[in-house]
Design an enzyme around this catalytic site. Structure first.
Site, short mmCIF file in Angstrom:
data_model
loop_
_atom_site.label_atom_id
_atom_site.label_comp_id
_atom_site.label_asym_id
_atom_site.label_seq_id
_atom_site.Cartn_x
_atom_site.Cartn_y
_atom_site.Cartn_z
N SER A 147 -33.77 24.84 16.24
CA SER A 147 -32.54 25.07 15.49
C SER A 147 -31.39 25.48 16.44
CB SER A 147 -32.77 26.12 14.40
OG SER A 147 -31.68 26.21 13.52
N ARG A 310 -27.76 23.64 9.59
CA ARG A 310 -26.83 24.72 9.28
C ARG A 310 -25.40 24.24 9.44
NH1 ARG A 310 -29.62 30.11 10.09
NH2 ARG A 310 -31.75 29.60 10.68
#
Length: 552
Positions: A147, A310
């Protein structure tokens, strides 16, 4: 948190990871299965670590992948496995290791055509698309990404046939089996050479990009964005969606500009995050300085983290919008602009997300579904159309298609960014302006995340706290109304404690990687009250931990 004096400044050569040493460590170092930090450990988003710390290297990936193969066999999952990677340096080596095992086990693997990077939501979208209407021969997936973590990190996540992050019961089984393989020096792990694995009849090329991009109109009103002619800026932060954005702009005739097209595994183009590290966090004002400099240059702009699950939204009205603010705006907009959604479709949030979400949900007459930290808790609700929108305070969210059916069961930063463009086009104002209007109606909150030191014993004790552990009756001058250790939505343990008063709350959760615990806090009585809540939170937790550790 102490802010590094260089936070927000451009990275220098001294800040960059040595890629040669990183990759060498991946292949040459061996984890010690007797050291907990070097064992396989699945957190809320898979196994993560660094080859420099012997917490993410070739042995880990071989062991985890073999464990996944055994799990698939045990569960009768015999459809294709969708495999994707982001742009971190350790992602490609991990893909090669994984494919060597998958091919040796006869698993049909779908690799991205032209060696393209693959965002996390695209893998979820592919799994769900393949499994739609099937009762057997189901597919699943692996996403290789840490991530938004620093360049020296690697990550490996398993997505079940439901398209989202696997449940704790599944990852616990995979974790345990993988650690057995590590302890046995990989005995039982099947493997073939990478070159042979690439040519195996079970290895296939798949056009992830076209399928995902062409389907975006089912979740976002792309026509209204195009017809409005609003200008859009996008910073992929050197991540997996870097080549998706130009295709999206072309396919839907958008006035969209990618302000940074560089892909460099050192991420030398980043500005340093709050702690002086390179971290591709689109919700951080420090990491997003390059995009923030474009404020006023577009009607709306946004960035995504390295695997594009995100989002960070840049508005002309207020600049970089805090994640909780944007989640609130999304809910207010979606539940008034998606007429095909069921009347009983609920709103999903994590227990540490803002209570502004509670207030706007109540205003809309919708049900709130509050879960622990971790997107896996939203999977069932999204899959069956019970949650119209699900979001977490760390800038992760997903939503249903416009017809009320499932889109992805994993976070989707691409859709979240494009939703900001739709909102701006339809409402004729940006999300920052909309949030301001909501605060005038529902009240304004102050929200913060801080940290406090904690030993391993104290972190373990924090997870055992209960209502009786909290001895004080008040929080910042208000009566404590609730003490939660389980999430109200699904009853799952929140892995810590949440203390709620009338106009403020705090939650405390242990860190999985550092000797700290995190304190989330919010107040609707201003910053002074917020700071008082944070101060009292540390005292309340310290007293509770002292009581429980003294018993142990």
């Amino acid at each position: 948190m102490t802010i590094n004096p260089r936070a927000g400044q451009c990275a220098t050569t001294a800040d960059l990871v040595d890629l040669t040493k990183l990759i060498t460590s991946y292949y040459e170092d061996r984890p010690d299965s007797h050291i907990s930090e070097e064992r396989v450990a699945f957190g809320t988003s898979g196994h993560r670590g660094s080859s420099f710390k012997r917490s993410f290297n070739e042995w880990h990936i071989l062991a985890i992948t073999q464990a996944i193969c055994l799990y698939r066999r045990q569960q009768g999952i015999d459809g294709p496995l969708f495999l994707g990677i982001d742009t971190h340096a350790l992602s490609q080596p991990a893909l090669e290791s994984a494919l060597e095992v998958l091919a040796a086990n006869g698993v049909d693997v779908m690799l991205a055509a032209k060696d393209e990077f693959t965002p996390t939501p695209v893998i979820s979208h592919a799994i769900l698309g393949y499994n739609r209407g099937r009762a057997a021969g189901l597919s699943d997936g692996i996403v290789i990404t840490p991530s938004h973590n620093p360049p020296e990190w690697g990550g490996f996540k398993y997505n079940s046939p439901h398209g989202g992050p696997a449940e704790a019961s599944v990852t616990s089984w995979i974790e345990s089996k993988a650690n057995e393989f590590l302890a046995a020096n990989l005995s039982g792990v099947q493997r073939m050479l990478f070159g042979k694995a690439l040519l195996a009849p079970t290895t296939h090329q798949h056009d992830y990009m076209s399928a995902y991009v062409e389907d975006l109109r089912s979740i976002i009103d792309m026509d209204v964005i195009s017809n409005s002619e609003i200008t859009i800026g996008v910073d992929p932060l050197g991540g997996a969606g870097v080549h998706y954005w130009p295709l999206i702009a072309e396919h839907y005739d958008l006035r969209l500009r990618v302000v940074n097209k560089i892909v460099d595994p050192t991420f030398r183009f980043m500005t340093l995050d709050w702690d002086g590290q390179i971290r591709m966090d689109p919700s951080s004002q420090y990491a997003m300085q390059s995009l923030i400099a474009w404020k006023g240059g577009f009607d709306i702009a946004f960035g995504c983290d390295t695997d594009h699950d995100r989002h960070g939204i840049l508005t002309n009205s207020v600049g970089l919008l805090p994640p909780n603010h944007y989640l609130t705006v999304c809910i207010d907009y979606l539940f008034t602009h998606r007429p095909a959604w069921r009347s009983d479709t609920a709103v999903g949030k994590t227990v540490v997300s803002s209570s502004m979400i509670d207030r706007v949900t109540s205003k809309l007459g919708r049900q709130l579904y509050e879960v622990p930290v971790g997107f896996k808790y939203f999977v069932d609700g999204l899959l069956h159309g019970k949650l119209g929108f699900a979001g977490e305070e760390s800038a992760g969210a997903s939503l249903l298609r416009r017809d009320g059916t499932v889109w992805t069961t994993d976070k989707d930063g691409i859709a979240a960014g494009l939703l900001a463009a739709e909102i701006t086009a339809v409402m004729k104002k940006d999300p920052g302006e909309i949030y301001r209007a909501l605060t005038r109606e529902l009240g304004d909150s102050s929200y913060d995340l801080t940290e406090a030191p904690a030993t391993t014993l104290e972190k373990q004790a924090l997870q055992r706290l209960n209502k009786e552990s909290i001895q004080t009756p008040n929080l910042a001058g208000e009566k404590i109304l609730a003490v939660l250790t389980d999430a109200p939505g699904d009853g799952s343990s929140i892995g810590g404690i949440k203390v709620v008063a009338e106009s403020g709350w705090f939650a405390a959760r242990p860190s999985g990687t550092e000797d700290i615990y995190k304190i989330y806090a919010e107040s609707f009585r201003g910053n002074d009250c917020l700071h008082q809540i944070e101060k009292e939170a540390q005292l309340i937790v310290a007293d509770a931990l002292l009581a429980i550790t003294s018993i142990v």
